[in-house]
Design a protein around this motif. Structure first.
Motif, PDB file in Angstrom:
ATOM      1  N   ALA B 292       7.667  36.830  12.598  1.00 11.38           N
ATOM      2  CA  ALA B 292       6.918  36.211  13.705  1.00 11.38           C
ATOM      3  C   ALA B 292       5.483  35.953  13.269  1.00 11.38           C
ATOM      4  O   ALA B 292       4.931  36.699  12.461  1.00 11.38           O
ATOM      5  CB  ALA B 292       6.934  37.130  14.911  1.00 11.38           C
ATOM      6  N   TYR B 293       4.916  34.888  13.793  1.00 13.17           N
ATOM      7  CA  TYR B 293       3.518  34.578  13.476  1.00 13.17           C
ATOM      8  C   TYR B 293       2.635  35.069  14.613  1.00 13.17           C
ATOM      9  O   TYR B 293       2.762  34.623  15.751  1.00 13.17           O
ATOM     10  CB  TYR B 293       3.364  33.064  13.283  1.00 13.17           C
ATOM     11  N   LEU B 294       1.780  36.034  14.277  1.00 10.78           N
ATOM     12  CA  LEU B 294       0.877  36.575  15.291  1.00 10.78           C
ATOM     13  C   LEU B 294      -0.544  36.217  14.904  1.00 10.78           C
ATOM     14  O   LEU B 294      -1.125  36.824  14.006  1.00 10.78           O
ATOM     15  CB  LEU B 294       1.027  38.106  15.374  1.00 10.78           C
ATOM     16  N   PRO B 295      -1.107  35.202  15.523  1.00  8.40           N
ATOM     17  CA  PRO B 295      -2.449  34.770  15.104  1.00  8.40           C
ATOM     18  C   PRO B 295      -3.513  35.820  15.409  1.00  8.40           C
ATOM     19  O   PRO B 295      -3.426  36.512  16.426  1.00  8.40           O
ATOM     20  CB  PRO B 295      -2.688  33.498  15.915  1.00  8.40           C
TER      21      PRO B 295
END
Lengths: 254, 545
Positions: B292-295
């Motif tokens: 997952a991309y968690l900014p």
């Protein structure tokens, strides 16, 4: 509306004149191909438009912003994919895109949405938390394309950006370029693959030895070369004076 | 092994060292002939000077001078090896894993032995001025005081000692490859941390093993007839010289042969390591198991999100890149080198601890910030292009780049001064003065170093990359050194005066020293900031990488 205006720009490196009195206008929504042999000045021109190289003379405007005076403001509107992207290889793709997104001032929620949709389209979402040193050239190119598009640029500069992409991703990038142009984004596109140029670009500028050699649609270029009905490759070789390739290969005695 | 291929590769590596940082520009030292000319000059200058001065040494000092001449001859091989290794760690290991695995030597028909010989020759040639200078300073002493018959052996043994240093650099290169690829397979943040710790440990251990102070101690045991350390091969060239000076020819020959045997042993080790860890395996490194991309959108109260993002990138560069580990190892190497004499030495503990602590604090407050900031731009390599195409201003770049250098340096100097305060407490005002002085030095050096780094960056990431040009390196260390001495002097002289002369602390003196330091620090910080800002603005105008 003019998106890119380059007027009488010249650039020399020592005694070599890389770009000579070069002018170019690209309208919003237009996809302009920039073609030319190796060393013809395409990349130098694109770097000057980006404001990362200072021209010796001339002026460059992006959507009314003087690139030489306000390079940082100009870059906020531009997305740029270099010929060979040099990313920070010790970062993960997520960390790199975070860095780029922060520099463009994109809010984390918008960043997440845009990065996820782009990486999904380019089949890169599985690699988001991997350090990029292990990426292939094509994977790096996909990250660079994502970085260039994530802030929804008004001007897109693509310097041989299809290099290393698999056919599916190349097709997706082509479609993205068309959709962006339909939405009013000006695209300056450089490539050596003439079929791609022919398929994508509305008009083409051919550079040779730092100057504009010919300009127009593919049909107009064919007419200029005196080769109606020929392929863009034949037209290009004729215009750049390098059509006699068969003799060169024969002389190799391979 | 083809001799012509080995010599040709040595020539390529040698030229790569000199040309890499200045593509397109001619380097006057990038030819073997120029290096020979430089060596001759560096050899003759001290030789002639000392030869001219020696007749003026008073008669009553002659026995002392004769003894010093003998000591210089005995110590020369130790110092030469150590100098080659330290320089090697600093300048020869600057190559990331990706480049190591794509070096042309990997697919050309060159054997590991051939590569090790070629690399050793190129390092020997590149740093031959150490040897030339050492011999230039020692040979006239030896000749003047009647040790002339030992000079040929001294030259030979010093040359062998230099080659040890060059070969050990090859051993370290392969060992770091090994650490790199094996630890990274485990992946994750823990893998990154373990790798960094192991690399630092490796560099400190090698430095310790060839530390001149340690080896002198060992040598003292051997020379004093204790014979306890005869089995430490690093001192064999010096032991051979001791025996020669005492006319024990058989023993000298024995240790001379031992020296050759040890040379062969480390060469063999370097070749085997090179063969086994030819190039680091490029592994997929997953920092998190999640896909997952968690900014992250962090900022600090004095850093904007953009500046924080630049700083975070810099930290990751320091902690993740193998070629950066050597810089993080420097404070530990300094700590070992400076504290060792105190730990094993005898004397007034308070004076020793405080003096050494003072020296250590001064060294760290100078070397760390100047080192980290001068390489801040060059270490970006071609990825510097990212900073040009993104909307990042010069001020943002300066703040983002300055923060890691400042933070690491401040932590290190506070640790050093804190340790000193625990072991041998100073008066509170003196301690405050010391902290003010080291913080001022850190600030000035960071700003000045960033200015130098932006003017003299070396963007080459490849064999022999250094991140700052030699001109920049010398400028930073020379001017930075003068500024550090100037800023540390008021406080240091005050504290040393109390410690050495047994004087009592007087408030007016230390307060005056603090005011003087702050005033000078403020002025130099202002000048350094302007120097830095102009350099960064100029750098951002034209992409030269």
């Amino acid at each position: 509306m003019e998106a890119i205006r380059v007027e009488s720009v010249s650039k020399s490196f020592g005694t070599t004149r890389a770009v000579k009195d070069f002018s170019l206008i690209v309208a919003a929504g237009e996809i302009r191909g920039l073609l030319g042999p190796n060393g013809s000045g395409k990349s130098t021109t694109m770097k000057m438009i980006m404001g990362v190289l200072k021209p010796d003379s001339g002026s460059i405007n992006l959507l009314g912003v003087d690139v030489l005076r306000e390079p940082v403001n100009a870059r906020r509107m531009v997305g740029y994919v270099p010929e060979a992207p040099h990313l920070y290889e010790y970062l993960t793709a997520a960390e790199y895109l975070d860095f780029v997104g922060t520099a463009y001032g994109i809010e984390p929620s918008a960043r997440k949405e845009r990065v996820e949709e782009l990486l999904h389209a380019l089949q890169m979402e599985e690699h988001i938390n991997e350090v990029m040193s292990g990426f292939s050239a094509g994977m790096k190119q996909k990250v660079a394309i994502t970085a260039a598009l994530m802030h929804r640029p008004k001007v897109l500069i693509l310097d041989e950006s299809m290099n290393g992409l698999d056919p599916r991703s190349a097709r997706i990038v082509k479609d993205i370029i068309h959709r962006l142009a339909d939405g009013g984004v000006a695209v300056l596109f450089s490539t050596h693959v003439l079929e791609i140029a022919e398929a994508i670009c509305h008009s083409i500028t051919i550079m040779n030895e730092g100057s504009v050699l010919a300009e127009g649609t593919v049909q107009e270029l064919r007419a200029q070369a005196g080769l109606p009905g020929s392929s863009l490759e034949e037209t290009f070789l004729k215009l750049t004076g390098s059509e006699d390739t068969a003799k060169i290969v024969e002389a190799l005695k391979l | 092994m083809n001799r012509a291929v080995v010599l040709s590769l040595a020539n390529v590596l040698f030229k790569s060292y000199f040309r890499a940082s200045r593509p397109g520009k001619k380097n006057p030292f990038a030819s073997p002939l120029a290096i020979v000319a430089l060596d001759v000059a560096v050899f003759l200058a001290p030789l002639l000077l000392i030869w001219y001065v020696l007749p003026y040494v008073p008669e009553d000092l002659a026995p002392l001078a004769r003894s010093a001449a003998g000591q210089a001859m005995i110590g020369l091989p130790l110092i030469i090896t150590s100098a080659f290794i330290l320089t090697g760690i600093l300048f020869e290991l600057g190559q990331g894993g990706g480049l190591s695995s794509s070096e042309p030597v990997n697919w050309l028909p060159i054997s590991p032995r051939g590569y090790v010989i070629a690399s050793t020759l190129s390092v020997l040639a590149a740093y031959s001025f150490f040897l030339a200078f050492g011999l230039g300073a020692t040979v006239p002493l030896a000749l003047y005081y009647g040790f002339g018959e030992a000079v040929p052996s001294l030259v030979l043994l010093s040359l062998i000692a230099a080659s040890w240093g060059a070969v050990v650099v090859e051993v370290i290169r392969s060992a770091t490859n090994r650490v790199s690829s094996s630890v990274y397979r485990r992946s994750g943040k823990l893998g990154v941390a373990i790798r960094l710790a192991l690399l630092i440990l490796l560099l400190v251990a090698v430095q310790l093993a060839f530390n001149p102070y340690v080896l002198y101690m060992v040598l003292g045991g051997v020379a004093g007839g204790v014979g306890l350390f005869w089995f430490v091969p690093m001192v064999w060239p010096s032991v051979a010289i001791i025996d020669l000076l005492s006319s024990r020819i058989a023993e000298a020959a024995l240790f001379g042969v031992g020296t050759l045997a040890f040379t062969y042993a480390i060469f063999e080790l370097a070749s085997r390591l090179r063969e086994r860890y030819w190039s680091p395996a490029q592994t997929t490194i997953r920092v998190s198991s999640s896909t997952a991309y968690l900014p992250a959108g962090r900022s600090l109260f004095f850093l904007s999100p953009v500046e924080f993002a630049i700083a975070a990138k810099e930290f990751r560069s320091f902690f993740r890149r193998r070629d950066m580990a050597r810089f993080l190892a420097i404070p530990f190497i300094l700590l070992v080198a400076v504290l060792l004499p105190v730990v094993v030495g005898q004397g007034n503990v308070r004076t020793e601890v405080s003096s050494v602590g003072l020296l250590l604090s001064a060294e760290i407050s100078f070397i760390l910030p100047i080192m980290f900031s001068t390489i801040a731009f060059g270490q970006e390599g071609k990825a510097i292009a990212n900073l040009y195409v993104l909307p990042i201003s010069a001020d943002q770049l300066i703040k983002g780049k300055l923060f890691p250098s400042l933070l690491i340096s401040i932590i290190a100097v506070l640790a050093a001064t804190g340790l000193m305060q625990v072991l041998s407490p100073l008066m509170p005002l003196e301690y405050l003065g010391l902290v003010v002085a080291v913080m001022t030095v850190v600030t000035v050096e960071s700003l000045f170093g960033l200015g130098v780094g932006s003017r003299y960056p070396d963007f080459t990431l490849g064999p022999r990359s250094r991140f700052v040009t030699m001109m920049g390196f010398f400028l930073a260390f020379f001017v930075g050194g003068i500024m550090a001495i100037g800023l540390m002097s008021p406080i240091a002289l005050h504290i040393l005066g109390i410690l050495r002369l047994g004087g009592s602390s007087f408030t007016a003196g230390i307060v005056a020293a603090i005011i003087l330091t702050c005033a000078a620090g403020g002025a130099l910080s202002f000048l350094s900031y302007n120097y830095c800002k102009k350099g960064v603005q100029k750098l951002l105008e034209n992409l030269e990488a």
